[in-house]
Design a protein around this motif. Sequence first.
Motif, PDB file in Angstrom:
ATOM      1  N   THR A  71      -5.349  12.939   2.168  1.00  0.00           N
ATOM      2  CA  THR A  71      -5.140  11.107   2.982  1.00  0.00           C
ATOM      3  C   THR A  71      -4.488  10.272   2.314  1.00  0.00           C
ATOM      4  O   THR A  71      -3.675   9.321   2.839  1.00  0.00           O
ATOM      5  CB  THR A  71      -6.635  10.718   2.795  1.00  0.00           C
ATOM      6  OG1 THR A  71      -7.126  10.585   1.249  1.00  0.00           O
ATOM      7  CG2 THR A  71      -7.885  11.658   3.477  1.00  0.00           C
ATOM      8  N   ASP A  72      -3.999   9.638   0.963  1.00  0.00           N
ATOM      9  CA  ASP A  72      -2.796   9.637   0.573  1.00  0.00           C
ATOM     10  C   ASP A  72      -1.649   9.321   0.710  1.00  0.00           C
ATOM     11  O   ASP A  72      -0.840   8.745   1.812  1.00  0.00           O
ATOM     12  CB  ASP A  72      -2.343   9.435  -1.145  1.00  0.00           C
ATOM     13  CG  ASP A  72      -3.773   8.832  -2.111  1.00  0.00           C
ATOM     14  OD1 ASP A  72      -5.382   7.888  -1.144  1.00  0.00           O
ATOM     15  OD2 ASP A  72      -4.511   9.204  -2.934  1.00  0.00           O
ATOM     16  N   LYS A  75      -1.733   8.205   4.505  1.00  0.00           N
ATOM     17  CA  LYS A  75      -1.339   7.120   4.188  1.00  0.00           C
ATOM     18  C   LYS A  75      -0.167   6.635   4.823  1.00  0.00           C
ATOM     19  O   LYS A  75       0.459   5.637   5.005  1.00  0.00           O
ATOM     20  CB  LYS A  75      -1.722   6.077   4.140  1.00  0.00           C
ATOM     21  CG  LYS A  75      -3.773   5.804   3.889  1.00  0.00           C
ATOM     22  CD  LYS A  75      -4.420   5.509   2.531  1.00  0.00           C
ATOM     23  CE  LYS A  75      -5.764   5.652   2.643  1.00  0.00           C
ATOM     24  NZ  LYS A  75      -6.169   4.929   1.639  1.00  0.00           N
ATOM     25  N   MET A 128      -5.035   5.845  11.331  1.00  0.00           N
ATOM     26  CA  MET A 128      -3.753   5.250  11.420  1.00  0.00           C
ATOM     27  C   MET A 128      -3.214   4.607  12.705  1.00  0.00           C
ATOM     28  O   MET A 128      -2.694   3.409  12.227  1.00  0.00           O
ATOM     29  CB  MET A 128      -2.782   6.003  10.225  1.00  0.00           C
ATOM     30  CG  MET A 128      -3.527   6.627   8.985  1.00  0.00           C
ATOM     31  SD  MET A 128      -3.178   4.937   7.790  1.00  0.00           S
ATOM     32  CE  MET A 128      -1.324   4.058   8.112  1.00  0.00           C
TER      33      MET A 128
END
Length: 266
Positions: A71-72, A75, A128
């Motif tokens: 998930t990082d 992003k 996002m």
Amino acid sequence: MITNERLQHKNIIITGASSGVGRSLAEKCAENGANLILLARRLDVLKEIQTDLQTRYSVSVRIFKLDVSDTDEVKNVFGQIIKEIGQIDVLVNNAGFGLFRTAHETSIEKIKDMFAVNVIGLIACTNMVLPVMLQQEEGHIINIASQAGKIATPKSSSYAATKHAVLGFTNSLRMEVSDMNIFVTAVNPGPIQTNFFSIADETGSYAKNVKRFMITPDFVASKIVNAVLTNKRELNLPRWMNAGSVLFALFPRLFEKAGKPFLSKK
């Protein structure tokens, strides 16, 4: 040959774009004049696709290495895409994988991996792009789910659980953004002739047993292209297969009893 003029000059993001449905969809979107942002873990394959599509169709193709389970990384990559491109017209959440094993034979680690890619990764990518689409007051999110999200079958309990989750998320999201000119579509294919089964079906028995029912990535991609930027709720592929989910909803006990011999061929 252009089959959907709505795609021309639109910015379309496709996850899991290095093979299977994702790769076929990238080609058909490029053929229809769309600008592509292709995401996958295999950057070397994406580079080959980028060169091929830009040469043949004279469209913009950007590529990014992305593991949607991180998930990082989601992003960071989507942040870069939004900064560079701004307008995002379509997101196709295609990345995913499955394992065909009985519940007690599927390790917790593998179950977590499936949820991380099929569910959390899909939601992370969607979250996002949503602020961009809400600001634009337009957009289309297409989530590749599965007939397994409608009909659970033996030896796919964990995979079916992830696809049930995808459909739940998709249906809720559709209602949340229905008044904001943002379309949300679930694609529910049956078995597809891709390398999915090289991971999901280690024995090869399921792929062999259902070979005559398999559809091609090109067929799925063509149907998706036709639905892009339309208010299509669901694509059930092939269409006749959705009859099973209707029967299951109406007569679950009877369907499970009668269908178990065929559904157990994994």
